[in-house]
Design an enzyme around this catalytic site. Structure first.
Site, short mmCIF file in Angstrom:
data_model
loop_
_atom_site.label_atom_id
_atom_site.label_comp_id
_atom_site.label_asym_id
_atom_site.label_seq_id
_atom_site.Cartn_x
_atom_site.Cartn_y
_atom_site.Cartn_z
N ASP A 56 12.81 5.99 22.94
CA ASP A 56 12.45 5.55 21.63
C ASP A 56 13.52 4.20 21.22
OD1 ASP A 56 11.17 6.00 18.78
OD2 ASP A 56 13.27 5.94 18.10
N ASP A 107 2.64 5.79 16.02
CA ASP A 107 3.03 4.66 14.98
C ASP A 107 1.67 3.70 14.74
OD1 ASP A 107 5.60 5.48 14.85
OD2 ASP A 107 6.21 3.90 16.46
O1 TEU Z 1 9.27 3.22 16.48
C1 TEU Z 1 9.86 1.82 16.67
C2 TEU Z 1 9.40 1.10 15.62
O2 TEU Z 1 10.02 0.00 15.44
C3 TEU Z 1 8.49 1.53 14.49
O3 TEU Z 1 9.02 1.86 13.49
C4 TEU Z 1 7.46 0.56 14.48
O4 TEU Z 1 8.10 -0.73 14.09
C5 TEU Z 1 6.54 0.82 13.32
O5 TEU Z 1 6.22 2.11 13.32
C6 TEU Z 1 5.03 0.11 13.56
O6 TEU Z 1 4.24 0.47 12.67
C7 TEU Z 1 10.09 4.31 16.98
C8 TEU Z 1 9.06 5.65 16.85
O7 TEU Z 1 7.75 5.49 17.77
C9 TEU Z 1 8.70 5.94 15.52
O8 TEU Z 1 7.93 6.81 15.26
C10 TEU Z 1 10.06 5.99 14.61
O9 TEU Z 1 9.94 6.01 13.27
C11 TEU Z 1 11.21 4.81 15.04
O10 TEU Z 1 11.09 4.50 16.32
C12 TEU Z 1 12.29 5.31 14.58
O11 TEU Z 1 12.93 6.27 15.35
#
Ligand code: TEU
Ligand code: CA
Length: 536
Positions: free
Chosen positions: A194, A313
């Site tokens: 992540d 996401d």
């Molecule tokens: O996502 C990384 C991240 O930057 C996301 O927040 C992204 O920018 C956004 O959701 C786009 O819509 C990771 C994980 O995949 C996400 O689910 C987590 O919330 C985040 O890290 C924090 O751990």
């Protein structure tokens, strides 16, 4: 190059909360996943990327971890996890764990100690300052939160309940590696990492991604944990360009197997704007440019990429770029065919293989995602009309990917006997796994066939990529390795398009349409897509 199992793998992402509930509490769980392994084996996938199942207060659905070596009670027990790993192995499926080490939960024992005891070693596992600077959280507002107990501000690039770890602390890094080895010893297939490009941050200089220590840390991690073991490691690296991707994934660099880069996904946003200012209309020209760049600049000797349209996401591809009304099946198949024959490891996000769509969110209380909720609060304060906020959430919000998996036409789509934690999409009676399995023409069988085509044509790992000059809305390319040649053509539009290439067809490998005996001159119907083998 030395070929590894993951060069030929197809990975399926499971978002545990939404996959399958086994005990009627409305929340997907580990026994639920185990009960669906035969379905995944039928699809043919080689590995499952499991979004976090660790002990967590679930502020960000498990991306806020309170204990890396324990399972969240809502998902089951460590025995259930061992069982999932073992049952998956019987079906030649490996489990890729989600490694969230840019931050923990504020309920992690380290953070509790850190905030309460300034003298503790754990204090320095996090990032504390007397004064905040202008850094902003990705989930809205300042990235700094004042902590009464600690008497200082801590850094959190995500929610307030996700304090960032301080990778400069050597003891912390060793603890993380120990934890990774705990999971490796359990026989997992690898890690999805992540926001790994953030671990080298220098907050005082406002360096967030790609900090100078990022690659040294990854090399150290590799040596201390998975290096020399046959595991798949994939880093989430939003802003990587091909040069950066080489640093991560060149085997000689001894870092990761591959990256997730998001350059194509960023076409869903207006340039330089937050994602809520989405860009729904697909710019096919730009999409071709981006894929062409990655497919040609990241050579097979240089490193490795992943291929994806969806994850937990992102909005559903068939809704944002496809046509989820009159061409739902066709456009879903077109995106699949287009992507899966490129170079890289394809990832399928749960429900993508049956063409699941975005959810018609109407009110804010239907929304569960912290990113969307924080955005809505902030935007309402700034006077953005609610209807405009809801429009953004409907098109681009993360809950679109997180509605329960649609298994059949029974109550709650067969996901749960209880009240699901997030609403089931009302279209489940038409769009569900059971229907897809019964219909030989379904999107499911397109994915299954694509998985097989890759297995049977391992030369696709090495093959060159050549983008063809075509009408703007047509994406066509040739993969070529010696005598072996595949032509892939997709019409990414709701209109007819002309396509011509001076080749004769040997055999049609896969198509979402009837392909005529000659392709010298062809009128493509909306969303037509196919792959044909070209004569030797
Ligand atoms: O996502 C990384 C991240 O930057 C996301 O927040 C992204 O920018 C956004 O959701 C786009 O819509 C990771 C994980 O995949 C996400 O689910 C987590 O919330 C985040 O890290 C924090 O751990
Ligand atoms: Ca459950």
């Amino acid at each position: 190059m030395q070929e590894k199992w993951w060069h030929n793998a197809v990975v399926y992402q499971v978002y545990p909360k939404s996959f399958k509930d086994s005990n009627g509490d409305g929340i997907g769980d580990l026994p639920g996943i185990t009960s669906k392994l035969d379905y995944l084996a039928k699809l043919g996938i080689t590995a499952i990327w499991l979004s976090p199942v660790y002990d967590s207060p679930m502020d960000d659905n498990g991306y806020d971890i309170a204990n890396y070596q324990d399972i969240a009670a809502i998902f089951g027990t460590m025995e259930d996890m061992d069982e999932l790993i073992a049952e998956a192995k019987k079906r030649d499926i490996r489990i890729i764990m989600d490694l969230v080490v840019n931050h923990t939960s504020d309920e992690h024992a380290w953070f509790i100690e850190a905030r309460e005891n300034p003298q503790s070693p754990e204090r320095d596992y996090y990032i504390w300052r007397d004064e905040p600077n202008e850094l902003e959280s990705i989930f809205s507002g300042s990235a700094w939160q004042y902590d009464e107990k600690a008497g200082q501000y801590y850094l959190h690039f995500f929610s307030k309940k996700q304090p960032d770890l301080n990778w400069e602390n050597e003891e912390l890094r060793q603890k993380i590696y120990e934890m990774m080895n705990f999971w490796i010893d359990k026989g997992i297939g690898g890690f999805r990492m992540d926001v790994i490009d953030m671990i080298g941050k220098i907050p005082d200089e406002k360096v967030v991604n790609n900090g100078p220590m990022l690659h040294p840390y990854l090399k150290e991690m590799n040596q201390a944990t998975f290096g020399g073991k046959d595991l798949l490691t994939v880093g989430e690296t939003w802003g990587a360009n091909p040069e950066e991707a080489k640093k991560y994934s060149n085997p000689e660099g001894q870092e990761l197997s591959m990256v997730f880069q998001f350059e194509h996904i960023c076409l869903q946003y207006q340039e330089g704007q937050p994602k809520w200012h989405y860009q729904k209309e697909l710019n096919v020209g730009k999409l071709k440019e981006i894929f062409n760049k990655w497919q040609t600049e990241l050579g097979v000797e240089d490193g490795w990429n992943s291929l994806f349209w969806n994850n937990h996401d992102l909005p559903r591809i068939v809704s944002i770029w496809g046509n989820d009304r009159e061409y739902r099946e066709k456009s879903a198949k077109a995106f699949a065919i287009l992507l899966h024959l490129m170079r890289g490891t394809p990832y399928i996000y749960q429900g993508e293989e049956i063409g699941m769509t975005n959810y018609p969110f109407e009110t804010l209380d239907q929304v569960e995602d912290i990113e969307s909720i924080n955005y809505a609060k902030e935007a309402l304060e700034q006077g953005v009309p609610l209807e405009q906020i809801m429009d953004s959430i409907r098109v681009i919000g993360r809950d679109n990917a997180r509605t329960p998996m649609q298994w059949d036409e029974t109550k709650n789509a067969g996901f749960s006997d209880g009240q699901p934690w997030l609403a089931v999409n009302p279209n489940y009676e038409a769009i569900n796994v059971q229907e897809a399995l019964e219909n030989p023409d379904s999107i499911f069988y397109t994915y299954q066939k694509l998985v097989n085509i890759r297995k049977e044509n391992s030369w696709l790992v090495r093959a060159d990529f050549e983008l063809l000059e075509t009408a703007e809305k047509v994406f066509a390319y040739i993969r070529k390795d010696g005598d072996c040649r595949f032509l892939v053509v997709a019409n990414l539009s709701n209109q007819k398009q002309e396509f011509a290439v001076e080749e004769s067809i040997t055999s049609v490998l896969i198509a979402n349409t009837d392909v005529k005996a000659t392709i010298e001159q062809l009128t493509l119907a909306p969303w037509d897509a196919f792959c044909i083998e070209l004569a030797k």
